[in-house]
Design an enzyme around this catalytic site. Sequence first.
Site, PDB file in Angstrom:
ATOM      1  N   CYS A  15     -53.953 -88.576  15.020  1.00 19.42           N
ATOM      2  CA  CYS A  15     -53.405 -87.385  14.372  1.00 19.42           C
ATOM      3  C   CYS A  15     -52.878 -87.703  12.975  1.00 19.42           C
ATOM      4  O   CYS A  15     -53.034 -86.896  12.052  1.00 19.42           O
ATOM      5  CB  CYS A  15     -52.316 -86.779  15.242  1.00 19.42           C
ATOM      6  SG  CYS A  15     -52.989 -86.106  16.795  1.00 19.42           S
ATOM      7  N   GLU A  27     -51.684 -81.550  17.007  1.00 18.02           N
ATOM      8  CA  GLU A  27     -51.843 -81.658  15.557  1.00 18.02           C
ATOM      9  C   GLU A  27     -53.272 -81.341  15.123  1.00 18.02           C
ATOM     10  O   GLU A  27     -53.487 -80.605  14.152  1.00 18.02           O
ATOM     11  CB  GLU A  27     -51.473 -83.072  15.081  1.00 18.02           C
ATOM     12  CG  GLU A  27     -50.043 -83.472  15.357  1.00 18.02           C
ATOM     13  CD  GLU A  27     -49.842 -84.246  16.658  1.00 18.02           C
ATOM     14  OE1 GLU A  27     -48.946 -85.102  16.688  1.00 18.02           O
ATOM     15  OE2 GLU A  27     -50.574 -83.985  17.646  1.00 18.02           O
TER      16      GLU A  27
END
Length: 170
Positions: free
Chosen positions: A92, A61
């Site tokens: 993330c 991510e």
Amino acid sequence: MNPLDNFSDEVLYMRMALREAELAAAEGEVPCGAVIVLNGEVIGKAHNQTETLNDPTAHAEVLAITQATQAVGNWRLNNAVMYVTKEPCPMCAGALVLARMKKVVWGMTDPVRGGAVSKFNILNEADLNHAVEIERGLMEDECRFVMQAFFQRLRADSKERKRQAREGDA
């Protein structure tokens, strides 16, 4: 008729994320892949590279967010959507909020470490200055299979190394 005509754009983007996860697994990384889309265009895609880069922040991510912000020339990804194979971890999820991501779509939920809704609710924390729309369970079985196959292979390899070590001692 093209066989891909039967799939929605969301499924195609998640398939791309799964391909990234498979690349991660092939490199010995936890198989998580992410794709970021803005106005129908892929502006970022990545897979976990924490081992490869020796960097605990090198999650799919975060790497995809970095690519996407470079592609658009702005750290704000207001109308972008991320497709990721596993529910984002707390780090993330925080990055998604900070990047002002519009929406995140994931395959498998992570009830133990999930930072989006399972363990922590970072994407929609009332005290933060941005909320991220969520959609979960897209291609969940396929995403779970890639993850489970990776860890089954790790356990089997570990068991085999232990067996070989015992035989070497005999």
